[in-house]
Motif scaffolding. Structure first.
Motif, mmCIF file in Angstrom:
data_model
loop_
_atom_site.group_PDB
_atom_site.id
_atom_site.type_symbol
_atom_site.label_atom_id
_atom_site.label_comp_id
_atom_site.label_asym_id
_atom_site.label_seq_id
_atom_site.Cartn_x
_atom_site.Cartn_y
_atom_site.Cartn_z
ATOM 1 N N THR A 253 38.594 46.387 25.444
ATOM 2 C CA THR A 253 39.506 47.382 24.902
ATOM 3 C C THR A 253 40.928 46.886 25.099
ATOM 4 O OG1 THR A 253 37.947 49.033 25.749
ATOM 5 C CG2 THR A 253 40.028 49.842 24.870
ATOM 6 N N LEU A 254 41.629 46.588 24.025
ATOM 7 C CA LEU A 254 42.950 45.977 24.126
ATOM 8 C C LEU A 254 43.889 46.782 25.008
ATOM 9 C CD1 LEU A 254 45.033 43.833 23.286
ATOM 10 C CD2 LEU A 254 45.515 45.230 21.249
ATOM 11 N N LEU A 255 43.860 48.095 24.860
ATOM 12 C CA LEU A 255 44.804 48.942 25.589
ATOM 13 C C LEU A 255 44.138 49.720 26.717
ATOM 14 C CD1 LEU A 255 46.761 50.179 22.479
ATOM 15 C CD2 LEU A 255 47.503 48.489 24.147
ATOM 16 N N GLY A 256 42.927 49.308 27.083
ATOM 17 C CA GLY A 256 42.216 49.984 28.153
ATOM 18 C C GLY A 256 41.827 49.032 29.263
ATOM 19 N N VAL A 257 41.138 49.562 30.261
ATOM 20 C CA VAL A 257 40.652 48.789 31.403
ATOM 21 C C VAL A 257 39.149 48.587 31.246
ATOM 22 C CG1 VAL A 257 40.325 48.773 33.901
ATOM 23 C CG2 VAL A 257 42.466 49.619 32.927
ATOM 24 N N ASP A 258 38.707 47.335 31.273
ATOM 25 C CA ASP A 258 37.297 46.996 31.139
ATOM 26 C C ASP A 258 36.793 46.374 32.439
ATOM 27 O OD1 ASP A 258 37.438 47.725 28.367
ATOM 28 O OD2 ASP A 258 38.347 45.777 27.977
ATOM 29 N N ALA A 259 35.481 46.293 32.598
ATOM 30 C CA ALA A 259 34.900 45.697 33.802
ATOM 31 C C ALA A 259 33.777 44.748 33.418
ATOM 32 C CB ALA A 259 34.352 46.792 34.724
ATOM 33 N N LEU A 260 33.727 43.628 34.104
ATOM 34 C CA LEU A 260 32.641 42.680 33.874
ATOM 35 C C LEU A 260 32.100 42.180 35.203
ATOM 36 C CD1 LEU A 260 33.662 39.361 34.147
ATOM 37 C CD2 LEU A 260 35.113 40.183 32.316
ATOM 38 N N ARG A 261 30.840 41.779 35.185
ATOM 39 C CA ARG A 261 30.198 41.218 36.369
ATOM 40 C C ARG A 261 29.187 40.176 35.897
ATOM 41 N NH1 ARG A 261 27.216 45.491 38.931
ATOM 42 N NH2 ARG A 261 29.235 46.342 39.551
ATOM 43 N N ASP A 262 29.226 39.015 36.507
ATOM 44 C CA ASP A 262 28.318 37.921 36.154
ATOM 45 C C ASP A 262 28.360 37.605 34.664
ATOM 46 O OD1 ASP A 262 27.506 37.786 38.832
ATOM 47 O OD2 ASP A 262 25.972 39.315 38.513
ATOM 48 N N GLY A 263 29.580 37.616 34.102
ATOM 49 C CA GLY A 263 29.774 37.210 32.719
ATOM 50 C C GLY A 263 29.424 38.243 31.684
ATOM 51 N N ALA A 264 29.089 39.472 32.087
ATOM 52 C CA ALA A 264 28.706 40.507 31.125
ATOM 53 C C ALA A 264 29.559 41.761 31.339
ATOM 54 C CB ALA A 264 27.228 40.863 31.265
ATOM 55 N N LEU A 265 29.878 42.449 30.246
ATOM 56 C CA LEU A 265 30.616 43.709 30.350
ATOM 57 C C LEU A 265 29.724 44.782 30.969
ATOM 58 C CD1 LEU A 265 32.551 44.034 26.966
ATOM 59 C CD2 LEU A 265 33.560 44.006 29.248
ATOM 60 N N ILE A 266 30.253 45.492 31.948
ATOM 61 C CA ILE A 266 29.518 46.614 32.541
ATOM 62 C C ILE A 266 30.241 47.936 32.320
ATOM 63 C CG2 ILE A 266 28.398 45.165 34.269
ATOM 64 C CD1 ILE A 266 30.428 46.235 36.318
ATOM 65 N N GLY A 267 31.384 47.890 31.637
ATOM 66 C CA GLY A 267 32.113 49.121 31.334
ATOM 67 C C GLY A 267 33.342 48.811 30.509
ATOM 68 N N THR A 268 33.650 49.695 29.559
ATOM 69 C CA THR A 268 34.840 49.523 28.727
ATOM 70 C C THR A 268 35.657 50.804 28.714
ATOM 71 O OG1 THR A 268 33.639 50.190 26.722
ATOM 72 C CG2 THR A 268 33.710 47.833 27.233
ATOM 73 N N ASP A 269 36.961 50.627 28.558
ATOM 74 C CA ASP A 269 37.906 51.753 28.470
ATOM 75 C C ASP A 269 37.678 52.752 29.605
ATOM 76 O OD1 ASP A 269 40.092 52.977 27.421
ATOM 77 O OD2 ASP A 269 39.050 53.920 25.731
ATOM 78 N N LEU A 270 37.693 52.231 30.831
ATOM 79 C CA LEU A 270 37.364 53.032 32.004
ATOM 80 C C LEU A 270 38.496 53.971 32.399
ATOM 81 C CD1 LEU A 270 35.921 50.116 34.171
ATOM 82 C CD2 LEU A 270 34.634 51.698 32.710
ATOM 83 N N ASP A 271 38.129 55.144 32.930
ATOM 84 C CA ASP A 271 39.144 56.016 33.524
ATOM 85 C C ASP A 271 39.164 55.795 35.032
ATOM 86 O OD1 ASP A 271 36.971 57.408 34.611
ATOM 87 O OD2 ASP A 271 37.113 59.063 33.192
ATOM 88 N N ALA A 272 40.054 56.502 35.737
ATOM 89 C CA ALA A 272 40.247 56.262 37.166
ATOM 90 C C ALA A 272 38.989 56.557 37.974
ATOM 91 C CB ALA A 272 41.416 57.104 37.683
ATOM 92 N N ASN A 273 38.268 57.606 37.619
ATOM 93 C CA ASN A 273 37.059 57.949 38.380
ATOM 94 C C ASN A 273 35.993 56.868 38.262
ATOM 95 O OD1 ASN A 273 38.050 60.377 39.364
ATOM 96 N ND2 ASN A 273 37.322 61.547 37.595
ATOM 97 N N ARG A 274 35.833 56.326 37.067
ATOM 98 C CA ARG A 274 34.837 55.262 36.864
ATOM 99 C C ARG A 274 35.252 53.988 37.615
ATOM 100 N NH1 ARG A 274 29.913 53.591 36.812
ATOM 101 N NH2 ARG A 274 29.394 52.055 35.193
ATOM 102 N N VAL A 275 36.552 53.693 37.650
ATOM 103 C CA VAL A 275 37.032 52.530 38.405
ATOM 104 C C VAL A 275 36.709 52.699 39.888
ATOM 105 C CG1 VAL A 275 39.112 51.323 39.171
ATOM 106 C CG2 VAL A 275 38.828 51.897 36.758
ATOM 107 N N ARG A 276 36.924 53.889 40.401
ATOM 108 C CA ARG A 276 36.609 54.137 41.822
ATOM 109 C C ARG A 276 35.113 53.956 42.091
ATOM 110 N NH1 ARG A 276 40.511 58.504 41.313
ATOM 111 N NH2 ARG A 276 42.339 58.063 42.622
#
Length: 368
Positions: A253-276
């Motif tokens: 997500t260009l304007l969002g926060v994404d998460a990856l682990r071991d080369g794969a996306l595990i979450g896109t356009d995360l909010d603060a609760n999901r980041v925690r």
């Protein structure tokens, strides 16, 4: 005696932790549950206590200003304008016009680009304005770098012991509908006169050139080669940090926060609760870009990454990527952080290594 007008947009900034890209359409129920803008305005206004005898403050009622003034230990005249919930741009503009009529020498507002645009739409350059950064979108040049910087600048304006000049600053805003779709649609809406002290006022946002793409591709590959298995990597918003995802063949997500682990996306356009949640499950590192022209690493467009997660990670687990040309444009060669928690900002102040190309780095000072 200087007369300073105060306007607070109580909804400003609430959309950041929720990954909404802005706060222009937040509901009143959400606004009532947060003290984000009020708290940031209070932090700035508290700097006026030593010069309180030499100023007159005029503020909107309640959450639109007077509440912040009181929390800062100051007193003010209250505009005789009704403050209804939810607050609207028309109320902000009516307040700005009333402050001009009451003879304010300066309008100080807590909000984001939308608030800046609303105020400048009606006062133009007839009176200086200063923004206490409290929104999600803060690309305009009318904002101080942090609430504390706004407070110090205000005290300098009143104190007159340091020369404070006025500069013409760009007022920018972006279409939130376009932002939510991952498209950047920035527009210049006008100019405002703003008091300016070196390192206290931010610049309008600038964008890097296409000639940096090759260098950033190499920097992204270096970062990927250094990734560890089982570690969650948060990838912040912006084109520079997203080079990392692109080199993995991933679309974030260009304007969002994404998460990856071991080369794969595990979450896109995360909010603060999901980041925690992700931070609690596995070790975490954070990949960030730099806001062009402003130098912000944290606190502009990435409010989805909360201060407690940042503090837990520390600079040892924060990776910054930016083009050398973008860094060269920064006034004073500094980076800035504004997480919303002064203790976290102070703990992270120092120096950080920035990836600028394949095998190339720059060491920059980070200030709160």
């Amino acid at each position: 005696m200087k007369t300073i007008g105060i306007i607070v947009n109580p909804v400003a900034g609430l959309g950041g932790p929720l990954a909404l890209k802005g706060s222009d359409h937040m509901s009143v129920s959400t606004a009532e549950s947060s003290q984000h803008a009020t708290g940031r305005a209070t932090r700035a206004l508290a700097f006026l206590n030593p010069v309180a005898a030499r100023i007159k403050l005029i503020a909107c009622a309640g959450s639109m200003g007077a509440e912040s003034v009181g929390c800062a230990g100051l007193t003010c005249d209250v505009l005789s304008l009704g403050v209804e919930q939810p607050t609207t741009r028309q109320m902000t503009q009516a307040a700005a016009l009333a402050l001009v009529e009451r003879g304010a020498d300066l309008i100080v507002f807590a909000g984001g680009d939308g608030t800046a645009r609303d105020i400048v739409d009606v006062v133009s350059q007839t009176i200086p304005v200063l923004g206490i950064p409290s929104g999600v979108k803060m690309h305009s040049g009318v904002f101080a770098a942090t609430p504390e910087a706004a407070g110090r600048l205000l005290r300098d304006v009143v104190d007159e012991r340091q020369s404070v000049r006025l500069r013409s600053s760009e007022v920018m805003d972006m279409d939130e509908t376009q932002l939510a779709s991952g498209r950047i649609a920035a527009r210049l809406f006008g100019y405002a006169m703003t008091p300016d002290v070196r390192h206290l006022l931010q610049n309008a946002k600038a964008r890097g050139g296409l000639d940096e793409d090759l260098a950033l591709t190499g920097a992204a590959l270096d970062i990927i080669q250094g990734m560890h298995p089982g570690v969650t990597y948060l990838v912040g918003p912006g084109t520079s940090s997203k080079f990392v995802l692109a080199q993995l063949g991933l679309e974030g997500t260009l304007l969002g926060v994404d998460a990856l682990r071991d080369g794969a996306l595990i979450g896109t356009d995360l909010d603060a609760n999901r980041v925690r949640e992700l931070s609690a499950r596995a070790p975490m590192r954070i990949i960030l870009g730099v806001t062009g022209g402003q130098g912000f690493v944290l606190g502009r467009g990435n409010q989805q990454i909360p201060a407690d997660v940042i503090r837990k990670a520390g600079w040892a687990n924060i990776i910054v990527i930016a083009g050398a040309a973008k860094l060269a444009q920064l006034e004073g060669g500094r980076l800035y952080i504004d997480t919303g928690d002064p203790a976290t900002d102070a703990a992270l102040a120092g120096f950080i290594r920035v990836h600028t190309g394949p095998g190339r780095f720059a060491m920059l000072r980070v200030s709160s």
